[in-house]
Design a protein around this motif. Structure first.
Motif, PDB file in Angstrom:
ATOM      1  N   THR A   1       1.571  21.619  -1.448  1.00 27.07           N
ATOM      2  CA  THR A   1       1.815  21.712  -2.890  1.00 27.07           C
ATOM      3  C   THR A   1       1.960  20.344  -3.544  1.00 27.07           C
ATOM      4  OG1 THR A   1       4.180  21.882  -2.446  1.00 27.07           O
ATOM      5  CG2 THR A   1       2.952  23.952  -2.694  1.00 27.07           C
ATOM      6  N   GLY A   2       2.302  19.347  -2.749  1.00 23.50           N
ATOM      7  CA  GLY A   2       2.505  18.032  -3.332  1.00 23.50           C
ATOM      8  C   GLY A   2       2.494  16.934  -2.293  1.00 23.50           C
ATOM      9  N   ALA A   3       2.634  15.721  -2.766  1.00 26.67           N
ATOM     10  CA  ALA A   3       2.692  14.552  -1.890  1.00 26.67           C
ATOM     11  C   ALA A   3       3.738  13.591  -2.443  1.00 26.67           C
ATOM     12  CB  ALA A   3       1.335  13.862  -1.828  1.00 26.67           C
ATOM     13  N   GLU A   4       4.542  13.027  -1.559  1.00 29.20           N
ATOM     14  CA  GLU A   4       5.469  11.986  -1.982  1.00 29.20           C
ATOM     15  C   GLU A   4       4.872  10.632  -1.626  1.00 29.20           C
ATOM     16  OE1 GLU A   4      10.068  10.326  -1.451  1.00 29.20           O
ATOM     17  OE2 GLU A   4       9.390  12.060  -0.285  1.00 29.20           O
ATOM     18  N   ALA A   5       4.724   9.767  -2.642  1.00 25.74           N
ATOM     19  CA  ALA A   5       4.172   8.431  -2.431  1.00 25.74           C
ATOM     20  C   ALA A   5       5.260   7.520  -1.881  1.00 25.74           C
ATOM     21  CB  ALA A   5       3.632   7.874  -3.739  1.00 25.74           C
ATOM     22  N   LEU A   6       4.984   6.904  -0.747  1.00 26.41           N
ATOM     23  CA  LEU A   6       5.969   6.047  -0.074  1.00 26.41           C
ATOM     24  C   LEU A   6       5.371   4.669   0.151  1.00 26.41           C
ATOM     25  CD1 LEU A   6       7.052   8.756   2.490  1.00 26.41           C
ATOM     26  CD2 LEU A   6       8.422   7.950   0.553  1.00 26.41           C
ATOM     27  N   ILE A   7       6.071   3.626  -0.304  1.00 27.66           N
ATOM     28  CA  ILE A   7       5.534   2.276  -0.245  1.00 27.66           C
ATOM     29  C   ILE A   7       5.615   1.707   1.169  1.00 27.66           C
ATOM     30  CG2 ILE A   7       7.722   1.151  -0.827  1.00 27.66           C
ATOM     31  CD1 ILE A   7       6.072  -0.838  -2.526  1.00 27.66           C
TER      32      ILE A   7
ATOM     33  N   LEU B   1       0.851  -1.181   0.000  1.00 28.09           N
ATOM     34  CA  LEU B   1       0.000   0.000   0.000  1.00 28.09           C
ATOM     35  C   LEU B   1       0.888   1.232   0.000  1.00 28.09           C
ATOM     36  CD1 LEU B   1      -1.387   0.744   3.531  1.00 28.09           C
ATOM     37  CD2 LEU B   1       0.218  -1.103   3.151  1.00 28.09           C
ATOM     38  N   LEU B   2       0.299   2.363  -0.276  1.00 24.84           N
ATOM     39  CA  LEU B   2       1.060   3.606  -0.324  1.00 24.84           C
ATOM     40  C   LEU B   2       0.656   4.523   0.819  1.00 24.84           C
ATOM     41  CD1 LEU B   2       1.157   4.527  -4.133  1.00 24.84           C
ATOM     42  CD2 LEU B   2       2.868   3.335  -2.764  1.00 24.84           C
ATOM     43  N   PHE B   3       1.653   5.130   1.451  1.00 25.07           N
ATOM     44  CA  PHE B   3       1.458   6.239   2.362  1.00 25.07           C
ATOM     45  C   PHE B   3       1.903   7.505   1.625  1.00 25.07           C
ATOM     46  CE2 PHE B   3       1.325   4.532   6.994  1.00 25.07           C
ATOM     47  CZ  PHE B   3       0.335   3.637   6.625  1.00 25.07           C
ATOM     48  N   TYR B   4       1.456   8.638   2.099  1.00 20.21           N
ATOM     49  CA  TYR B   4       1.760   9.904   1.426  1.00 20.21           C
ATOM     50  C   TYR B   4       2.249  10.913   2.448  1.00 20.21           C
ATOM     51  CZ  TYR B   4      -1.012   7.623  -2.160  1.00 20.21           C
ATOM     52  OH  TYR B   4      -1.491   6.722  -3.070  1.00 20.21           O
ATOM     53  N   GLN B   5       3.360  11.594   2.133  1.00 23.74           N
ATOM     54  CA  GLN B   5       3.873  12.638   3.012  1.00 23.74           C
ATOM     55  C   GLN B   5       3.693  13.989   2.322  1.00 23.74           C
ATOM     56  OE1 GLN B   5       8.042  12.491   4.206  1.00 23.74           O
ATOM     57  NE2 GLN B   5       7.529  13.388   6.183  1.00 23.74           N
ATOM     58  N   PRO B   6       3.093  14.945   3.043  1.00 27.87           N
ATOM     59  CA  PRO B   6       2.828  16.245   2.408  1.00 27.87           C
ATOM     60  C   PRO B   6       4.107  17.028   2.134  1.00 27.87           C
ATOM     61  CG  PRO B   6       2.202  16.283   4.727  1.00 27.87           C
ATOM     62  CD  PRO B   6       2.537  14.864   4.403  1.00 27.87           C
ATOM     63  N   GLN B   7       4.105  17.751   1.031  1.00 34.39           N
ATOM     64  CA  GLN B   7       5.149  18.706   0.675  1.00 34.39           C
ATOM     65  C   GLN B   7       4.486  20.081   0.664  1.00 34.39           C
ATOM     66  OE1 GLN B   7       6.228  16.991  -3.125  1.00 34.39           O
ATOM     67  NE2 GLN B   7       7.865  15.753  -2.223  1.00 34.39           N
ATOM     68  N   VAL B   8       5.100  21.046   1.352  1.00 33.11           N
ATOM     69  CA  VAL B   8       4.405  22.312   1.579  1.00 33.11           C
ATOM     70  C   VAL B   8       5.245  23.505   1.143  1.00 33.11           C
ATOM     71  CG1 VAL B   8       3.203  21.302   3.559  1.00 33.11           C
ATOM     72  CG2 VAL B   8       5.276  22.644   3.923  1.00 33.11           C
TER      73      VAL B   8
ATOM     74  N   GLY C   1       3.874  16.837   8.690  1.00 33.54           N
ATOM     75  CA  GLY C   1       3.116  15.600   8.671  1.00 33.54           C
ATOM     76  C   GLY C   1       3.992  14.408   8.353  1.00 33.54           C
ATOM     77  N   LYS C   2       3.781  13.318   9.110  1.00 29.55           N
ATOM     78  CA  LYS C   2       4.466  12.073   8.820  1.00 29.55           C
ATOM     79  C   LYS C   2       3.827  11.408   7.595  1.00 29.55           C
ATOM     80  CE  LYS C   2       5.624  11.097  13.667  1.00 29.55           C
ATOM     81  NZ  LYS C   2       5.518  10.107  14.773  1.00 29.55           N
ATOM     82  N   PRO C   3       4.499  10.419   7.006  1.00 28.91           N
ATOM     83  CA  PRO C   3       3.818   9.645   5.960  1.00 28.91           C
ATOM     84  C   PRO C   3       2.532   9.055   6.520  1.00 28.91           C
ATOM     85  CG  PRO C   3       6.166   9.150   5.958  1.00 28.91           C
ATOM     86  CD  PRO C   3       5.911   9.984   7.184  1.00 28.91           C
ATOM     87  N   MET C   4       1.434   9.175   5.752  1.00 26.56           N
ATOM     88  CA  MET C   4       0.113   8.789   6.261  1.00 26.56           C
ATOM     89  C   MET C   4      -0.696   8.101   5.175  1.00 26.56           C
ATOM     90  SD  MET C   4      -1.461  12.650   6.399  1.00 26.56           S
ATOM     91  CE  MET C   4       0.066  13.335   7.055  1.00 26.56           C
ATOM     92  N   SER C   5      -1.765   7.448   5.604  1.00 24.31           N
ATOM     93  CA  SER C   5      -2.637   6.763   4.652  1.00 24.31           C
ATOM     94  C   SER C   5      -3.353   7.773   3.769  1.00 24.31           C
ATOM     95  CB  SER C   5      -3.664   5.919   5.402  1.00 24.31           C
ATOM     96  OG  SER C   5      -4.554   6.777   6.111  1.00 24.31           O
ATOM     97  N   ALA C   6      -3.932   7.305   2.662  1.00 27.10           N
ATOM     98  CA  ALA C   6      -4.670   8.178   1.748  1.00 27.10           C
ATOM     99  C   ALA C   6      -5.860   8.818   2.450  1.00 27.10           C
ATOM    100  CB  ALA C   6      -5.129   7.379   0.531  1.00 27.10           C
ATOM    101  N   ILE C   7      -6.474   8.081   3.360  1.00 31.10           N
ATOM    102  CA  ILE C   7      -7.640   8.627   4.070  1.00 31.10           C
ATOM    103  C   ILE C   7      -7.227   9.810   4.935  1.00 31.10           C
ATOM    104  CG2 ILE C   7      -9.342   8.119   5.867  1.00 31.10           C
ATOM    105  CD1 ILE C   7      -9.520   5.285   4.768  1.00 31.10           C
ATOM    106  N   LYS C   8      -6.115   9.680   5.688  1.00 30.33           N
ATOM    107  CA  LYS C   8      -5.665  10.783   6.546  1.00 30.33           C
ATOM    108  C   LYS C   8      -5.193  11.966   5.707  1.00 30.33           C
ATOM    109  CE  LYS C   8      -4.366   8.031  10.602  1.00 30.33           C
ATOM    110  NZ  LYS C   8      -3.272   7.629  11.511  1.00 30.33           N
TER     111      LYS C   8
END
Length: 728
Positions: free
Chosen positions: A500-506, A485-492, A706-713
């Motif tokens: 402004t973006g999100a980094e997809a982290l496996i 699954l992928l977690f996402y960390q915000p880029q601001v 923000g830490k890497p988080m699920s798509a829902i968060k």
């Protein structure tokens, strides 16, 4: 599968095969040393002299060969005899001629092949000398091929001797027809041991003219100390009318007319003629051949660049030590960042460094152990009888310190660091392979701790390695069962705080161990066969999620996706990326692909070409972990980058250490000069954010935002409702 071609000289070739006495398909003992040398020289499990019959092949000598299909149609050697200098197949599974060959797909599992034809003086190929392995060898060099050709010449010489022997036993033609013009020295003599005929080759090798030998005692060709033994052998053969019961040496000392001695290859034959025994001696000067064999053995054991023992020789030394039940330690040493030095300063400088490092290591262990270069920039040391951990560590640290001393080249200093791992026997291993493997694991651990470190093996390292192997097996299930699954960390934006973006982290949702971070499974994934498959899934999943967020309120959100090196080697990455964007209705500028320096350097041309095409389509290219390697500056000039990601190690230390702050200032200055965007990773405090803003760094990511988080968060902080299958 491509069958071997049949040449126009096939009938002549088969006659030559018969003339050499090879139609009985028996093993030839005189060829055994050649295959033994070949196997040791090239560190191959299989070596053989393979003869090519009309519809099948057979071994005249071999080592390591099991039960295999001996039909000519599938034989690699049947192809090799059609090539002037033979044939080298680095990986048979990648060769159109052999990828579906039964020897490749079947139990033989043939992957690597190198073979050189064995030709008669007339140029007819009887068969081939070959070396084989069940794993590919892209490192089999042109020099290796030349050495195999030289070894094949030795085998061809021995086959010519056999032809003469066979001819002598079948019929006895006129000497001039039989051996008069042969390059092989042949002498005929009678029961009185007088020379009745000899050829120019025999006369010249002993320093005589043709006329000088006729009627003279054959003993003049050997030293006096061997006369009595020779005379006794001839007398026995006359008495029994046979040579069957004689023990005839294959090598003797020869005597020249000027009194000098030399080494002779010796064969003796006898037959009855008019009631009298006649004899034939084949006396070939093999001095040069023996010197060549000694040189070949030297080459098989010594690294040609540094003069240290090579990998095969080192392993034998370790094995011999442990078989003799001697305690010992093994050190494995790897130069840190040497590939970067080689790429930036050139191979001449790199070779000079390797030679100097070799001299330093050899001098340190000159009287206490064996030093070896076992490949590339990796060295090894065997320390017999040394099992005191404190002393072993002291030696290892001394090696590291001496390697770190400056190397002066062209008036300039070059410095190189090294890491070292050590293991002890019998405390930690009882077999050579296990001991070296343990030292390798310790080296891997030392390198993970930073440059210039020493680490002694502990049992936990083996457990970790076993866990990595277990992960490698479980990864196949994870792909099949959809456990990633992928977690996402915000880029601001550091000024406004806007995402402004999100980094997809496996992540791996392991059924027993829960959510696993990349550190626990990425090494196994990247080192296996699934990296490209998983990489394609990550790209598709991340683009699907980005499309959903952009359609539901985050219209300008950028998605960052990390690429695996395997994705550049398997399939067409450019087409895959563009098709994925099209499938999810994403504009190219919505995607930013992240590459590390290792990917760029390991597959330079392929990566560069693919990234240029992607950039031309409008896809962003980010360089991850910037500042941690040697080649970063050169990559800025050659790669179509749009963004630099400043490594978190510099961000964490920039407020306390001027060196880290200087790296960040220089990186931002370079980014601005090259018209690139910059984003800082690992921001954890407000003070770090403000400092980076002051240095004109526009974006950042880290635990502060923000830490890497699920798509829902992640959807929640965007103010978007996330449905369960929105990213399907």
């Amino acid at each position: 599968m491509k069958c071997p071609a049949i040449l126009s000289t096939e009938s002549e070739r088969l006659i030559a095969l018969s003339n050499h006495g090879l139609d009985d398909e028996k093993l030839i003992p005189s060829l055994e040393p050649a295959v033994q040398i070949a196997a040791r020289m090239f560190n191959m499990p299989v070596a053989a002299v393979n003869m090519i019959g009309s519809d099948h092949v057979f071994f005249a000598a071999s080592v390591g060969v099991g039960t295999v299909d001996m039909s000519r149609d599938v034989s690699f050697c049947a192809h090799a005899i059609n090539e002037v200098n033979g044939m080298v197949i680095p990986d048979a599974t990648l060769d159109d001629r052999f990828h579906d060959n039964p020897l490749v797909t079947g139990v033989a599992n043939l992957r690597f092949y190198a073979g050189v034809p064995l030709r008669t003086p007339e140029g007819l190929a009887l068969g081939a000398l070959c070396v084989i392995d069940n794993k590919p060898h892209l490192d089999f060099s042109a020099d290796d091929h030349l050495r195999l050709q030289e070894l094949a010449k030795m085998v061809s010489d021995r086959l010519e001797l056999r032809r003469i022997e066979v001819a002598a036993n079948r019929t006895r033609p006129n000497f001039e027809e039989y051996a008069g013009s042969s390059n092989t020295p042949v002498v005929w003599f009678d029961e009185t041991r007088r020379i009745t005929a000899w050829n120019a080759a025999a006369a010249q090798s002993h320093g005589y003219t043709l006329k000088e030998g006729l009627g003279k005692p054959v003993e003049m060709l050997i030293p006096e100390r061997h006369h009595l033994q020779f005379q006794a052998s001839v007398a026995h053969a006359i008495a029994t009318a046979s040579l069957d019961q004689l023990s005839i040496p294959s090598e003797v000392r020869g005597l020249r007319k000027d009194g000098t001695e030399f080494l002779l290859g010796f064969s003796l034959f006898g037959w009855k003629e008019a009631g009298q025994m006649k004899f034939e001696a084949v006396l070939k000067d093999i001095t040069a051949q023996r010197l060549e064999e000694m040189e070949l053995r030297h080459q098989a054991n010594i690294d040609p660049l540094t003069g240290l023992a090579n990998r095969a020789s080192f392993y034998r030394s370790v094995e011999d030590t442990l078989i003799a039940a001697k305690p010992a330690s093994v050190l494995m040493i790897d130069l840190d960042g040497f590939k970067d030095i080689n790429d930036t300063l050139g191979h001449i400088v790199g070779d000079t460094i390797l030679k100097e490092v070799s001299v330093r290591i050899a001098k340190l262990v000159e009287h206490i152990g064996v030093a070896a270069r076992i490949g590339g920039d990796e060295f090894a040391i065997l320390l017999p009888f040394m099992t005191d951990t404190a002393l072993v560590k002291e030696v290892a640290e001394s090696v590291i310190q001496h390697i770190a001393l400056p190397i002066v080249m062209g008036g300039q200093e070059v410095r190189i660091a090294a890491s070292c791992g050590a293991a002890l026997a019998p405390l930690q291993a009882h077999e050579a392979l296990e001991l070296v493997s343990n030292a390798d694991l310790a080296l891997f651990k030392a390198k993970s701790l930073g440059r210039g470190r020493v680490f002694l093996f502990v049992t936990a390292l083996r457990m970790e390695a076993d866990a990595r192997r277990l992960y490698a097996l479980e990864l196949h299930r994870a792909v099949d069962e959809g456990e990633f699954l992928l977690f996402y960390q915000p880029q601001v934006n550091l000024l406004t705080g806007e995402i402004t973006g999100a980094e997809a982290l496996i992540r791996w949702n392991h059924p027993q161990r829960g959510i696993l971070t990349p550190a626990s499974f990425l090494p196994a994934l990247e080192g296996g066969t699934l990296a490209a498959t998983v990489g394609a899934w990550v790209l598709d999943e991340a683009c699907a999620q980005a499309a959903y967020w952009r359609r539901n309120g985050a219209a300008n959100l950028r998605m960052g996706v990390n690429l695996f090196g395997a994705q550049f080697r398997v399939g067409d990455l450019v087409s895959e990326v563009m098709e994925t964007l099209d499938r999810h209705g994403l504009p190219p500028e919505a995607l930013e692909l992240e590459i590390t320096e290792n990917i760029a350097l390991n597959h330079d041309d392929v990566v560069l070409r693919s990234l240029h095409h992607l950039r031309e389509h409008g896809v962003g290219i980010a360089f991850d972990d910037f500042g941690t390697g040697y080649a970063s500056l050169s990559l800025l000039k050659t790669y179509p980058l749009t963004r630099i990601k400043i490594d978190q190690s510099f961000v964490h230390g920039m407020l306390e250490h001027e060196q880290d702050a200087s790296v960040i200032r220089a990186t931002l200055d370079m980014a601005h000069s090259f018209h690139l965007e910059a984003i800082a990773e690992g921001i954890e405090t407000e003070a770090q954010r403000k400092h980076l803003m002051q240095k004109k760094c526009s974006e950042g990511q880290g635990y502060l935002f923000g830490k890497p988080m699920s798509a829902i968060k992640f959807s929640a902080i965007l103010g978007i409702k996330q449905y369960a299958r929105a990213v399907a």
